[in-house]
Design a protein around this motif. Sequence first.
Motif, mmCIF file in Angstrom:
data_model
loop_
_atom_site.group_PDB
_atom_site.id
_atom_site.type_symbol
_atom_site.label_atom_id
_atom_site.label_comp_id
_atom_site.label_asym_id
_atom_site.label_seq_id
_atom_site.Cartn_x
_atom_site.Cartn_y
_atom_site.Cartn_z
ATOM 1 N N ALA A 57 8.517 29.954 -5.627
ATOM 2 C CA ALA A 57 7.842 30.841 -4.669
ATOM 3 C C ALA A 57 7.101 30.011 -3.620
ATOM 4 O O ALA A 57 6.765 28.844 -3.849
ATOM 5 C CB ALA A 57 6.861 31.754 -5.389
ATOM 6 N N LYS A 58 6.864 30.633 -2.474
ATOM 7 C CA LYS A 58 5.977 30.051 -1.468
ATOM 8 C C LYS A 58 4.613 30.673 -1.709
ATOM 9 O O LYS A 58 4.477 31.891 -1.700
ATOM 10 C CB LYS A 58 6.472 30.376 -0.065
ATOM 11 C CG LYS A 58 7.784 29.715 0.281
ATOM 12 C CD LYS A 58 8.220 30.094 1.678
ATOM 13 C CE LYS A 58 9.580 29.512 1.970
ATOM 14 N NZ LYS A 58 10.092 29.929 3.279
ATOM 15 N N VAL A 59 3.617 29.819 -1.948
ATOM 16 C CA VAL A 59 2.294 30.304 -2.325
ATOM 17 C C VAL A 59 1.237 29.661 -1.427
ATOM 18 O O VAL A 59 1.270 28.455 -1.181
ATOM 19 C CB VAL A 59 1.983 29.981 -3.808
ATOM 20 C CG1 VAL A 59 0.608 30.485 -4.209
ATOM 21 C CG2 VAL A 59 3.061 30.557 -4.721
ATOM 22 N N SER A 60 0.332 30.476 -0.952
ATOM 23 C CA SER A 60 -0.816 29.976 -0.196
ATOM 24 C C SER A 60 -2.034 30.802 -0.580
ATOM 25 O O SER A 60 -1.909 31.868 -1.183
ATOM 26 C CB SER A 60 -0.565 30.042 1.309
ATOM 27 O OG SER A 60 -0.387 31.379 1.714
ATOM 28 N N MET A 77 -0.050 25.916 -1.526
ATOM 29 C CA MET A 77 0.008 25.449 -2.899
ATOM 30 C C MET A 77 1.435 24.999 -3.204
ATOM 31 O O MET A 77 2.400 25.644 -2.806
ATOM 32 C CB MET A 77 -0.457 26.553 -3.842
ATOM 33 C CG MET A 77 -1.874 27.035 -3.493
ATOM 34 S SD MET A 77 -2.542 28.225 -4.651
ATOM 35 C CE MET A 77 -3.161 27.104 -5.914
ATOM 36 N N GLN A 78 1.536 23.882 -3.902
ATOM 37 C CA GLN A 78 2.826 23.303 -4.256
ATOM 38 C C GLN A 78 3.112 23.549 -5.733
ATOM 39 O O GLN A 78 2.211 23.425 -6.564
ATOM 40 C CB GLN A 78 2.832 21.792 -3.979
ATOM 41 C CG GLN A 78 2.567 21.429 -2.537
ATOM 42 C CD GLN A 78 3.662 21.928 -1.621
ATOM 43 O OE1 GLN A 78 4.844 21.864 -1.938
ATOM 44 N NE2 GLN A 78 3.275 22.458 -0.461
ATOM 45 N N GLU A 79 4.349 23.859 -6.036
ATOM 46 C CA GLU A 79 4.731 24.103 -7.426
ATOM 47 C C GLU A 79 4.773 22.781 -8.189
ATOM 48 O O GLU A 79 5.356 21.799 -7.724
ATOM 49 C CB GLU A 79 6.099 24.781 -7.482
ATOM 50 C CG GLU A 79 6.499 25.189 -8.867
ATOM 51 C CD GLU A 79 7.788 25.987 -8.898
ATOM 52 O OE1 GLU A 79 8.134 26.475 -9.982
ATOM 53 O OE2 GLU A 79 8.451 26.118 -7.858
ATOM 54 N N SER A 80 4.124 22.767 -9.342
ATOM 55 C CA SER A 80 4.158 21.574 -10.185
ATOM 56 C C SER A 80 5.074 21.777 -11.396
ATOM 57 O O SER A 80 5.255 20.866 -12.183
ATOM 58 C CB SER A 80 2.746 21.195 -10.651
ATOM 59 O OG SER A 80 2.230 22.185 -11.507
ATOM 60 N N TYR A 102 -1.392 34.647 -1.492
ATOM 61 C CA TYR A 102 -0.187 35.188 -0.855
ATOM 62 C C TYR A 102 1.028 34.560 -1.516
ATOM 63 O O TYR A 102 1.143 33.333 -1.575
ATOM 64 C CB TYR A 102 -0.199 34.892 0.641
ATOM 65 C CG TYR A 102 -1.396 35.495 1.333
ATOM 66 C CD1 TYR A 102 -1.337 36.783 1.842
ATOM 67 C CD2 TYR A 102 -2.600 34.792 1.440
ATOM 68 C CE1 TYR A 102 -2.441 37.363 2.453
ATOM 69 C CE2 TYR A 102 -3.707 35.367 2.045
ATOM 70 C CZ TYR A 102 -3.622 36.647 2.549
ATOM 71 O OH TYR A 102 -4.713 37.214 3.154
ATOM 72 N N ILE A 103 1.924 35.416 -2.019
ATOM 73 C CA ILE A 103 3.116 34.953 -2.725
ATOM 74 C C ILE A 103 4.347 35.525 -2.036
ATOM 75 O O ILE A 103 4.409 36.716 -1.754
ATOM 76 C CB ILE A 103 3.092 35.401 -4.207
ATOM 77 C CG1 ILE A 103 1.850 34.846 -4.897
ATOM 78 C CG2 ILE A 103 4.373 34.967 -4.919
ATOM 79 C CD1 ILE A 103 1.610 35.410 -6.283
ATOM 80 N N LYS A 111 0.363 40.199 -2.115
ATOM 81 C CA LYS A 111 -0.986 39.652 -1.953
ATOM 82 C C LYS A 111 -1.843 40.091 -3.133
ATOM 83 O O LYS A 111 -1.820 41.247 -3.534
ATOM 84 C CB LYS A 111 -1.617 40.150 -0.660
ATOM 85 C CG LYS A 111 -3.020 39.627 -0.463
ATOM 86 C CD LYS A 111 -3.693 40.244 0.739
ATOM 87 C CE LYS A 111 -5.106 39.727 0.810
ATOM 88 N NZ LYS A 111 -6.093 40.738 0.980
ATOM 89 N N GLY A 112 -2.591 39.151 -3.669
ATOM 90 C CA GLY A 112 -3.519 39.445 -4.748
ATOM 91 C C GLY A 112 -4.808 38.700 -4.505
ATOM 92 O O GLY A 112 -4.916 37.904 -3.568
ATOM 93 N N GLU A 113 -5.795 38.948 -5.348
ATOM 94 C CA GLU A 113 -7.049 38.212 -5.194
ATOM 95 C C GLU A 113 -7.667 37.927 -6.544
ATOM 96 O O GLU A 113 -7.481 38.662 -7.509
ATOM 97 C CB GLU A 113 -8.025 38.935 -4.270
ATOM 98 C CG GLU A 113 -8.653 40.170 -4.824
ATOM 99 C CD GLU A 113 -9.694 40.769 -3.869
ATOM 100 O OE1 GLU A 113 -9.486 40.745 -2.644
ATOM 101 O OE2 GLU A 113 -10.700 41.255 -4.375
ATOM 102 N N LYS A 114 -8.382 36.817 -6.584
ATOM 103 C CA LYS A 114 -9.136 36.402 -7.764
ATOM 104 C C LYS A 114 -10.492 35.914 -7.278
ATOM 105 O O LYS A 114 -10.616 35.349 -6.196
ATOM 106 C CB LYS A 114 -8.430 35.260 -8.508
ATOM 107 C CG LYS A 114 -7.175 35.667 -9.230
ATOM 108 C CD LYS A 114 -7.515 36.473 -10.441
ATOM 109 C CE LYS A 114 -6.305 36.777 -11.276
ATOM 110 N NZ LYS A 114 -6.622 37.532 -12.462
ATOM 111 N N ARG A 115 -11.512 36.118 -8.081
ATOM 112 C CA ARG A 115 -12.862 35.667 -7.733
ATOM 113 C C ARG A 115 -13.283 34.539 -8.661
ATOM 114 O O ARG A 115 -12.890 34.503 -9.826
ATOM 115 C CB ARG A 115 -13.835 36.834 -7.828
ATOM 116 C CG ARG A 115 -13.533 37.883 -6.790
ATOM 117 C CD ARG A 115 -14.431 39.085 -6.923
ATOM 118 N NE ARG A 115 -13.975 40.088 -6.000
ATOM 119 C CZ ARG A 115 -14.723 40.638 -5.064
ATOM 120 N NH1 ARG A 115 -15.975 40.286 -4.947
ATOM 121 N NH2 ARG A 115 -14.223 41.538 -4.264
#
Length: 124
Positions: A57-60, A77-80, A102-103, A111-115
């Motif tokens: 996935a492309k993730v930011s 973000m880069q996939e490890s 963002y995925i 789009k999701g969110e975490k705190r």
Amino acid sequence: MHKYTSLIFILILVLLSGCSSTNFNLKLTTPKSFTPGQATPIQLSIQDQDGKPVKGAKVSAILDMQGMSHGDVSMKMQESGNGVYIGQAKFEMEGDYTANIYIDSNGEKWKGEKRFSIVYNKAQ
């Protein structure tokens, strides 16, 4: 009576089609503290609804400090491997943050969110 049955059937189809979008299970891992001016690793584990790792996935993410308008911290973000994505953020202030994630997976955007909270590294 036939009109109402048709209307109810159409509404059910509309609701079902709206509920079929893919959602992801996210686990955000951040350090408890940071050193100003240095990169801080942020890790995100992404699984699909079946609990399988989301790969390729492309993730930011955009990190927004709650209650402040001093600017956001954005990162790609880069996939490890195995559905785990890693990014680096430079924090300037301790406090409570919201990570807007963002995925883009197989052409589907989500789009999701975490705190989370983070404080200055006192060990300096």
